[in-house]
Design a protein around this motif. Structure first.
Motif, PDB file in Angstrom:
ATOM      1  N   PHE A 225       0.811  -1.221   0.000  1.00  0.00           N
ATOM      2  CA  PHE A 225       0.000   0.000   0.000  1.00  0.00           C
ATOM      3  C   PHE A 225       0.847   1.274   0.000  1.00  0.00           C
ATOM      4  O   PHE A 225       0.303   2.381   0.074  1.00  0.00           O
ATOM      5  CB  PHE A 225      -0.920   0.023   1.225  1.00  0.00           C
ATOM      6  CG  PHE A 225      -1.779  -1.202   1.379  1.00  0.00           C
ATOM      7  CD1 PHE A 225      -2.446  -1.755   0.288  1.00  0.00           C
ATOM      8  CD2 PHE A 225      -1.919  -1.815   2.623  1.00  0.00           C
ATOM      9  CE1 PHE A 225      -3.241  -2.891   0.431  1.00  0.00           C
ATOM     10  CE2 PHE A 225      -2.703  -2.946   2.776  1.00  0.00           C
ATOM     11  CZ  PHE A 225      -3.366  -3.490   1.675  1.00  0.00           C
ATOM     12  N   LEU A 226       2.157   1.125  -0.075  1.00  0.00           N
ATOM     13  CA  LEU A 226       3.035   2.277   0.113  1.00  0.00           C
ATOM     14  C   LEU A 226       3.190   3.132  -1.141  1.00  0.00           C
ATOM     15  O   LEU A 226       3.255   2.628  -2.262  1.00  0.00           O
ATOM     16  CB  LEU A 226       4.423   1.807   0.554  1.00  0.00           C
ATOM     17  CG  LEU A 226       4.515   1.084   1.899  1.00  0.00           C
ATOM     18  CD1 LEU A 226       5.945   0.603   2.140  1.00  0.00           C
ATOM     19  CD2 LEU A 226       4.050   1.980   3.032  1.00  0.00           C
ATOM     20  N   SER A 227       3.262   4.441  -0.913  1.00  0.00           N
ATOM     21  CA  SER A 227       3.785   5.400  -1.879  1.00  0.00           C
ATOM     22  C   SER A 227       5.126   5.876  -1.332  1.00  0.00           C
ATOM     23  O   SER A 227       5.402   5.725  -0.136  1.00  0.00           O
ATOM     24  CB  SER A 227       2.827   6.586  -2.047  1.00  0.00           C
ATOM     25  OG  SER A 227       1.571   6.152  -2.537  1.00  0.00           O
ATOM     26  N   TYR A 228       5.951   6.469  -2.184  1.00  0.00           N
ATOM     27  CA  TYR A 228       7.309   6.804  -1.766  1.00  0.00           C
ATOM     28  C   TYR A 228       7.656   8.250  -2.083  1.00  0.00           C
ATOM     29  O   TYR A 228       7.139   8.836  -3.045  1.00  0.00           O
ATOM     30  CB  TYR A 228       8.324   5.874  -2.438  1.00  0.00           C
ATOM     31  CG  TYR A 228       8.168   4.434  -2.037  1.00  0.00           C
ATOM     32  CD1 TYR A 228       8.848   3.919  -0.934  1.00  0.00           C
ATOM     33  CD2 TYR A 228       7.303   3.582  -2.741  1.00  0.00           C
ATOM     34  CE1 TYR A 228       8.695   2.588  -0.560  1.00  0.00           C
ATOM     35  CE2 TYR A 228       7.139   2.255  -2.369  1.00  0.00           C
ATOM     36  CZ  TYR A 228       7.834   1.767  -1.274  1.00  0.00           C
ATOM     37  OH  TYR A 228       7.670   0.460  -0.900  1.00  0.00           O
ATOM     38  N   TYR A 240      14.581  13.282  10.336  1.00  0.00           N
ATOM     39  CA  TYR A 240      14.132  12.986   8.977  1.00  0.00           C
ATOM     40  C   TYR A 240      13.233  14.112   8.472  1.00  0.00           C
ATOM     41  O   TYR A 240      12.290  14.524   9.152  1.00  0.00           O
ATOM     42  CB  TYR A 240      13.339  11.680   8.937  1.00  0.00           C
ATOM     43  CG  TYR A 240      14.141  10.472   9.325  1.00  0.00           C
ATOM     44  CD1 TYR A 240      15.047   9.896   8.441  1.00  0.00           C
ATOM     45  CD2 TYR A 240      13.993   9.893  10.587  1.00  0.00           C
ATOM     46  CE1 TYR A 240      15.783   8.775   8.794  1.00  0.00           C
ATOM     47  CE2 TYR A 240      14.721   8.776  10.951  1.00  0.00           C
ATOM     48  CZ  TYR A 240      15.617   8.219  10.051  1.00  0.00           C
ATOM     49  OH  TYR A 240      16.351   7.118  10.407  1.00  0.00           O
ATOM     50  N   TYR A 241      13.515  14.576   7.264  1.00  0.00           N
ATOM     51  CA  TYR A 241      12.697  15.579   6.591  1.00  0.00           C
ATOM     52  C   TYR A 241      12.198  15.002   5.272  1.00  0.00           C
ATOM     53  O   TYR A 241      12.835  14.119   4.676  1.00  0.00           O
ATOM     54  CB  TYR A 241      13.510  16.847   6.297  1.00  0.00           C
ATOM     55  CG  TYR A 241      13.763  17.730   7.501  1.00  0.00           C
ATOM     56  CD1 TYR A 241      13.086  18.945   7.648  1.00  0.00           C
ATOM     57  CD2 TYR A 241      14.673  17.365   8.485  1.00  0.00           C
ATOM     58  CE1 TYR A 241      13.320  19.759   8.748  1.00  0.00           C
ATOM     59  CE2 TYR A 241      14.916  18.172   9.585  1.00  0.00           C
ATOM     60  CZ  TYR A 241      14.227  19.373   9.709  1.00  0.00           C
ATOM     61  OH  TYR A 241      14.455  20.180  10.800  1.00  0.00           O
ATOM     62  N   ILE A 242      11.053  15.499   4.823  1.00  0.00           N
ATOM     63  CA  ILE A 242      10.557  15.187   3.487  1.00  0.00           C
ATOM     64  C   ILE A 242      10.231  16.493   2.775  1.00  0.00           C
ATOM     65  O   ILE A 242       9.987  17.521   3.422  1.00  0.00           O
ATOM     66  CB  ILE A 242       9.313  14.273   3.510  1.00  0.00           C
ATOM     67  CG1 ILE A 242       8.167  14.907   4.314  1.00  0.00           C
ATOM     68  CG2 ILE A 242       9.659  12.899   4.037  1.00  0.00           C
ATOM     69  CD1 ILE A 242       6.850  14.144   4.237  1.00  0.00           C
ATOM     70  N   ALA A 336       7.136  15.643  -2.390  1.00  0.00           N
ATOM     71  CA  ALA A 336       8.005  15.989  -3.515  1.00  0.00           C
ATOM     72  C   ALA A 336       7.934  14.998  -4.664  1.00  0.00           C
ATOM     73  O   ALA A 336       8.203  15.353  -5.817  1.00  0.00           O
ATOM     74  CB  ALA A 336       9.449  16.121  -3.023  1.00  0.00           C
ATOM     75  N   SER A 337       7.574  13.746  -4.380  1.00  0.00           N
ATOM     76  CA  SER A 337       7.493  12.743  -5.442  1.00  0.00           C
ATOM     77  C   SER A 337       6.246  12.894  -6.297  1.00  0.00           C
ATOM     78  O   SER A 337       6.068  12.179  -7.279  1.00  0.00           O
ATOM     79  CB  SER A 337       7.515  11.340  -4.824  1.00  0.00           C
ATOM     80  OG  SER A 337       6.378  11.147  -3.987  1.00  0.00           O
ATOM     81  N   GLY A 338       5.357  13.815  -5.888  1.00  0.00           N
ATOM     82  CA  GLY A 338       4.106  14.008  -6.622  1.00  0.00           C
ATOM     83  C   GLY A 338       2.945  13.219  -6.062  1.00  0.00           C
ATOM     84  O   GLY A 338       1.812  13.356  -6.542  1.00  0.00           O
ATOM     85  N   LEU A 393      11.202   7.469   1.975  1.00  0.00           N
ATOM     86  CA  LEU A 393      10.153   7.181   2.947  1.00  0.00           C
ATOM     87  C   LEU A 393       8.981   6.555   2.213  1.00  0.00           C
ATOM     88  O   LEU A 393       8.480   7.110   1.238  1.00  0.00           O
ATOM     89  CB  LEU A 393       9.685   8.473   3.638  1.00  0.00           C
ATOM     90  CG  LEU A 393       8.460   8.309   4.552  1.00  0.00           C
ATOM     91  CD1 LEU A 393       8.829   7.539   5.818  1.00  0.00           C
ATOM     92  CD2 LEU A 393       7.852   9.667   4.904  1.00  0.00           C
ATOM     93  N   GLY A 394       8.560   5.392   2.680  1.00  0.00           N
ATOM     94  CA  GLY A 394       7.324   4.796   2.186  1.00  0.00           C
ATOM     95  C   GLY A 394       6.207   5.084   3.165  1.00  0.00           C
ATOM     96  O   GLY A 394       6.386   4.937   4.375  1.00  0.00           O
ATOM     97  N   PHE A 395       5.057   5.521   2.675  1.00  0.00           N
ATOM     98  CA  PHE A 395       3.929   5.848   3.558  1.00  0.00           C
ATOM     99  C   PHE A 395       2.645   5.274   2.969  1.00  0.00           C
ATOM    100  O   PHE A 395       2.429   5.291   1.761  1.00  0.00           O
ATOM    101  CB  PHE A 395       3.813   7.364   3.757  1.00  0.00           C
ATOM    102  CG  PHE A 395       3.650   8.150   2.477  1.00  0.00           C
ATOM    103  CD1 PHE A 395       2.398   8.496   2.007  1.00  0.00           C
ATOM    104  CD2 PHE A 395       4.759   8.536   1.737  1.00  0.00           C
ATOM    105  CE1 PHE A 395       2.239   9.209   0.830  1.00  0.00           C
ATOM    106  CE2 PHE A 395       4.618   9.254   0.552  1.00  0.00           C
ATOM    107  CZ  PHE A 395       3.352   9.592   0.094  1.00  0.00           C
ATOM    108  N   SER A 396       1.791   4.775   3.843  1.00  0.00           N
ATOM    109  CA  SER A 396       0.578   4.082   3.390  1.00  0.00           C
ATOM    110  C   SER A 396      -0.671   4.956   3.407  1.00  0.00           C
ATOM    111  O   SER A 396      -1.675   4.578   2.805  1.00  0.00           O
ATOM    112  CB  SER A 396       0.327   2.866   4.282  1.00  0.00           C
ATOM    113  OG  SER A 396       0.015   3.280   5.607  1.00  0.00           O
ATOM    114  N   SER A 397      -0.640   6.102   4.111  1.00  0.00           N
ATOM    115  CA  SER A 397      -1.849   6.765   4.598  1.00  0.00           C
ATOM    116  C   SER A 397      -2.561   5.773   5.529  1.00  0.00           C
ATOM    117  O   SER A 397      -1.998   4.738   5.882  1.00  0.00           O
ATOM    118  CB  SER A 397      -2.734   7.251   3.459  1.00  0.00           C
ATOM    119  OG  SER A 397      -2.051   8.247   2.691  1.00  0.00           O
ATOM    120  N   SER A 398      -3.773   6.036   5.950  1.00  0.00           N
ATOM    121  CA  SER A 398      -4.381   5.250   7.018  1.00  0.00           C
ATOM    122  C   SER A 398      -4.627   3.802   6.616  1.00  0.00           C
ATOM    123  O   SER A 398      -5.246   3.519   5.584  1.00  0.00           O
ATOM    124  CB  SER A 398      -5.705   5.876   7.460  1.00  0.00           C
ATOM    125  OG  SER A 398      -6.288   5.098   8.490  1.00  0.00           O
TER     126      SER A 398
END
Length: 415
Positions: A225-228, A240-242, A336-338, A393-398
């Motif tokens: 489910f990750l976006s990066y 860590y910064y994004i 930043a990745s869109g 960073l990979g993030f899934s949202s909820s």
């Protein structure tokens, strides 16, 4: 990077290569449970099966209340050079700051909540964690010679009751995110974090490449489910910064200057991630525009008296509930990745009483150190993967949208 830090990093890489797991067996991932403390809004990871450490994404090294007798670290050791490249200004200068006078390595552990500091010895110890196949723990692993600072008991003040110390997960060479993923054991320099939203549930902290399988009710690898987006280093911080390009509410971008999220030459500004800040803090120019747009998007919902530390609260009985929390407009952080890191009601609104829910963002003022500091409440039930090797960073949202939560990893040991 300063010359001292660069030299320390090189020497430390060679030194850490000599540490080893006491009983080597093939494994790619370690796991530890994470617990939420509702009194302090902090999260602790359990290491060595019974020691609870506050999770800190920004600290340069871990620390704990160590015994009086502990192994010292020489002042000229690589690990000492690394730790002392992050001396805190909150501490008085060390009388052993000169290597000519130094006997044992002195560090400056900091309580990030109370902003207190103590001059303390750098030491090392063994740490036990579970190895995992991604579905559940399979065995325990002892990792030798994990470097931490000692700390006096008073440094634990304002941290959760029963806390042993603080676990660093930062960029820094002595952070657990590096020490617990030794490359000579074939591990990937990566960790994943899933903060629970409930105090009686166990979230998960993984070190290594995964998989990361949670019940929903069938097992699902939540990394699918990750976006990066790229992780950003700043020269004066181990945080860590994004990159953030904008914020939208209900699909409408809030109006901000083009450089609102930029990091200046002094390292101020930008978007930081923090597990020791309970709610996302916005610099006042960002905050004012953000709240103004959120008010527009929720004008039909009755407003009620605000509750500190929040400025905008609503009558929650007038709002429908969904599995993603109360039904308020979605907030999108445009990275930043869109891609969009989407924040739903479960992470944007805090239920402060039976019929009052508040927008869980805080005004940091004009002089806020960051434009945005994403707090732990906004990370709850979001699966986050920090890939230090790839700086992403990979993030899934909820995860609630995928019918699971951070408390749905099975910690039953099954060899």
């Amino acid at each position: 990077m300063h010359l001292l830090q660069a030299l320390a990093l090189l020497a430390l890489a060679l030194a850490l290569a000599r540490s080893h797991a006491s009983a080597y067996q093939p494994y790619k991932t370690l796991v530890a449970p994470i617990t939420k403390d509702t009194t302090t809004s902090l999260y602790t990871a359990t290491l060595s099966f019974h020691e609870n450490y506050v999770v800190d994404l920004g600290a340069p090294f871990s620390w704990y209340s160590c015994p009086d007798k502990h192994p010292p670290v020489a002042c000229k050791a690589a690990q000492c050079m690394s730790a002392r490249s992050y001396l805190s200004p909150l501490c008085p200068p060390s009388s052993s700051s000169s290597h000519n006078l130094c006997r044992n390595c002195i560090t400056t552990p900091v309580n990030p909540v109370a902003k207190t500091c103590a001059l303390s010895d750098l030491t090392y110890r063994n740490v036990a964690l579970y190895a995992t196949n991604g579905r559940n723990p399979t065995s325990s692993i002892d990792l030798n010679d994990i470097y931490m600072s000692c700390a006096p008991v008073y440094l634990l003040k304002s941290l959760p009751s029963g806390t042993t110390g603080l676990a660093s997960l930062s960029w820094a060479p002595l952070a657990l995110s590096t020490q617990l993923t030794p490359p000579h054991l074939g591990m990937t320099k990566r960790f994943a974090m899933c903060l629970p939203s409930v105090p009686n549930g166990k979230g998960a902290l993984f070190f290594g490449s995964g998989p990361y399988q949670f019940r929903n009710p069938a097992l699902v690898d939540v990394s699918r489910f990750l976006s990066y987006t790229p992780l950003i280093k700043t020269p004066k911080s181990s945080d860590y910064y994004i990159g953030l390009t904008g914020i939208s509410i209900a699909g409408k971008a809030i109006r901000l200057p083009r450089n609102a999220f930029a990091i200046d030459s002094l390292g101020r500004g930008g978007t930081k991630l923090s597990t020791v800040i309970p709610y996302t803090v916005l610099r006042s120019d960002v905050y004012d525009a953000f709240v103004k747009e959120f008010k527009k998007a929720t004008w039909r919902i009755p407003q009620v008296k605000k509750v500190k530390p929040f400025d905008y609260c609503l009558k929650s009985s007038a709002i429908a509930s969904t599995r993603l929390g109360i039904q308020v407009p979605q907030i999108n952080l445009q990275v930043a990745s869109g891609r969009n890191w989407t924040i739903y009601g479960a992470n944007s609104m805090k239920q402060v009483s039976k019929d009052v829910a508040c927008l869980a963002f805080v005004n940091g003022g004009k002089a806020a150190e960051q434009a945005v500091a994403i707090g732990s409440y906004q990370m709850e039930d979001n699966f986050l993967v920090f890939d230090l090797a790839q700086s992403t960073l990979g993030f899934s949202s909820s995860l609630l949208g995928y019918a699971t939560t951070c408390a749905n990893f099975d910690f039953t040991v099954k060899p």
